[in-house]
Design an enzyme around this catalytic site. Sequence first.
Site, PDB file in Angstrom:
ATOM      1  CG  ASP A   1     -11.030   4.884  12.371  1.00  0.00           C
ATOM      2  OD1 ASP A   1      -9.950   4.414  12.085  1.00  0.00           O
ATOM      3  OD2 ASP A   1     -12.047   4.723  11.357  1.00  0.00           O
TER       4      ASP A   1
ATOM      5  CG  PHE B   1     -12.286  -2.368  12.009  1.00  0.00           C
ATOM      6  CD1 PHE B   1     -13.461  -2.320  11.329  1.00  0.00           C
ATOM      7  CD2 PHE B   1     -11.275  -3.245  11.840  1.00  0.00           C
ATOM      8  CE1 PHE B   1     -13.644  -3.327  10.121  1.00  0.00           C
ATOM      9  CE2 PHE B   1     -11.437  -4.202  10.405  1.00  0.00           C
ATOM     10  CZ  PHE B   1     -12.629  -4.120   9.929  1.00  0.00           C
TER      11      PHE B   1
ATOM     12  CG  ASP C   1      -5.173  -6.382   1.383  1.00  0.00           C
ATOM     13  OD1 ASP C   1      -6.235  -7.002   1.978  1.00  0.00           O
ATOM     14  OD2 ASP C   1      -5.084  -5.233   1.933  1.00  0.00           O
TER      15      ASP C   1
ATOM     16  CG  ASP D   1      -0.547  -5.375   7.241  1.00  0.00           C
ATOM     17  OD1 ASP D   1      -1.709  -5.901   7.415  1.00  0.00           O
ATOM     18  OD2 ASP D   1      -0.693  -3.986   6.977  1.00  0.00           O
TER      19      ASP D   1
ATOM     20  CD  GLN E   1     -12.486 -11.810  14.632  1.00  0.00           C
ATOM     21  OE1 GLN E   1     -11.893 -10.797  15.117  1.00  0.00           O
ATOM     22  NE2 GLN E   1     -11.570 -12.779  13.634  1.00  0.00           N
ATOM     23  CB  THR E   2     -17.140  -6.421  15.182  1.00  0.00           C
ATOM     24  OG1 THR E   2     -15.909  -5.328  15.068  1.00  0.00           O
ATOM     25  CG2 THR E   2     -17.256  -7.326  16.287  1.00  0.00           C
ATOM     26  NE  ARG E   3     -16.461  -7.748   6.922  1.00  0.00           N
ATOM     27  CZ  ARG E   3     -17.596  -7.663   6.460  1.00  0.00           C
ATOM     28  NH1 ARG E   3     -18.641  -8.118   7.050  1.00  0.00           N
ATOM     29  NH2 ARG E   3     -17.723  -7.039   5.298  1.00  0.00           N
TER      30      ARG E   3
END
Length: 688
Positions: free
Chosen positions: A349, A382, A312, A524, A385-387
Amino acid sequence: MSRKTLTLFDPALVRPALLEAFKKLDPRVQWRNPVMFVVYVGSAFTTALAASKPEGFTAAVALWLWFTVLFANFAEAMAEGRSKAQAASLRGLKKQTWAKKLDGQFDRNTPRTAMTWLPLEAANLRKGDVVLVEAGDTIPADGEVIDGVASVDESAITGESAPVIRESGGDFSAVTGGTRVLSDWIVVRVAVNPGETFVDRMIAMVENAKRHKTPNEIALTILLVALTIVFLGVVVTLLLFSLFSVQASGAGEPVGLVVLVALLVCLIPTTIAGLLSAIGVAGMSRMMQANVIATSGRAVEAAGDVDVLLLDKTGTITLGNRQASQFVSAPGVTDAALADAAQLASLADETPEGRSIVVLAKQKFNLRERDLSSLNAQFVPFTAQTRMSGVDLPGPRLLRKGAADAIRKHVEALGGRFPTAVQTAVDDVSRRGSTPLVVADGAHVLGVVELKDVVKGGIKERFAELRRMGIKTVMVTGDNRLTAAAIAAEAGVDDFLAEATPEAKLQLIRSYQANGQLVAMTGDGTNDAPALAQADVAVAMNTGTQAAKEAGNMVDLDSNPTKLIEIVETGKQMLMTRGSLTTFSMANDIAKYFAIIPAAFVTTYPQLSALNFMHLASPSSAILSAVVFNALIIIFLIPLALKGVAYRAVGAAALLRRNLAIYGLGGMVVPFIGIKLIDMVLAAMGVA
């Protein structure tokens, strides 16, 4: 409390290992190692001969054959003991703990002091229960923080004395039972039932030293058994040939049974057979010392055979603390308006990136934080899939921030268009190796927020080492292709996967595996679980979700994504150790052949005394010296089996040359020296 690190021959390990070595003399235990079982049977046979016809030579051979078995048992017991000692320190966490369980349903809008918390023994908690943990309390079970933030002492699990922050949301919400809250408070939703906690599984894993053999171990065991059968056939053939020769010529004497047993034991690969289990167990133990729990020896071995590393980007290749650095507004939009919308979309967020946007808006335009509840706002989290994420405000006003292609689809679905100037800004930011976040207000694109990240120092050199070992590195990121390409070039990885979704990662792993390659990856999150379950070596972060931990076959207690590189090196070190000691053992057998064959058959063929180029004192001394050396070499190699050979990032061909030069040549020379020295001692003592 921190876990105690034991030295190689700590008395706390040696004493129990000595006792365990005798316990392992049980035939049911010995049978699991076919080669050493042959030595075990030979020991019993020569002991019976010594008892029926007392003789110093027979008794000495029997004694040293038993020592050979005991030394092999001791090597395995030492390796198992290190794992069990690590488990013993963890067992201290399994003490009676009281929890404060919520009576009723949890409501984030209700102050915790207004809720009813009932005392309950931790052993009675069940998955889904909600508990309150305050300063000074021990966390009663594994779970996820759903409210609050606290400083937690995890030294009993990780060995690190520095406290860590655990909070609701984000990547640091997982807590482990047995750790202690140092300050503030958290509300935790229990994630497991009794007996299924992480500590329970850790204890079971590290105690499970008698694990199933891995495929490579099975293959090597089959080879060793085959060699043993071959040498057994050779010894029987030599016995028959000796008897035939004596009967035909009427001169000389046939080879004695004790000598034949000694010959068989010295020629079969007892050295590697005696240390093989210890090498495997020690590999798992070294993982534990690196704060990695391996669920099986198979996982450790697979780490040594890995062909592809999926890494990652954030936190592994880069420092991971991407920070908002500037606002690039779209035509007709002021920077202040863009900053205002970006801040509103980021108020809920809790990621470092989201918080940095809020801070940058404050610093540049003096925009203060607003309370989402007073704005009647609804946070949109977040997802992979939608990002994108954001907030819905009355009006309605739909504020979104996220990847450029995701915002483009969102805006176009609402009937808007994606300005060319904004796409140009996205490309410019990406080419600089930064991450562009596009902000939209409904169907109207407001501009770009640039997030900067820094490639870790020295990571490029690490990837070069892996490349020399024949391992391909692949960076996985949710960034667009331009950003991914810039960071990949700077970091020196071999390939990259941009705009990675859970499905894309899973498909990538399967494509490599379809080509016969072994794949390792780390993760994770719940969205990493499918790929972790598919990977051959799957390292889940301790701070990650329960789904990720269950999908992986290793758990990194430090939650350090770069640990994947160390895991591969540890796995390769285990394979290198096994290969080195196998080479040494085979070379040993060749050298012992020249020492013991002439001595064994000199009574039948006196002319073989001419081959005594080592000038050993007598045939019986030569045989006994070889048997003694065969036993002692196991003891001398135990530290190497437990510690492992020195790791070097070299290719297979270079490694083979090194093994032959050091362990092959050494395995040929050492027996001659050792047997000669033992012969001199025996001769001086008048034993043989």
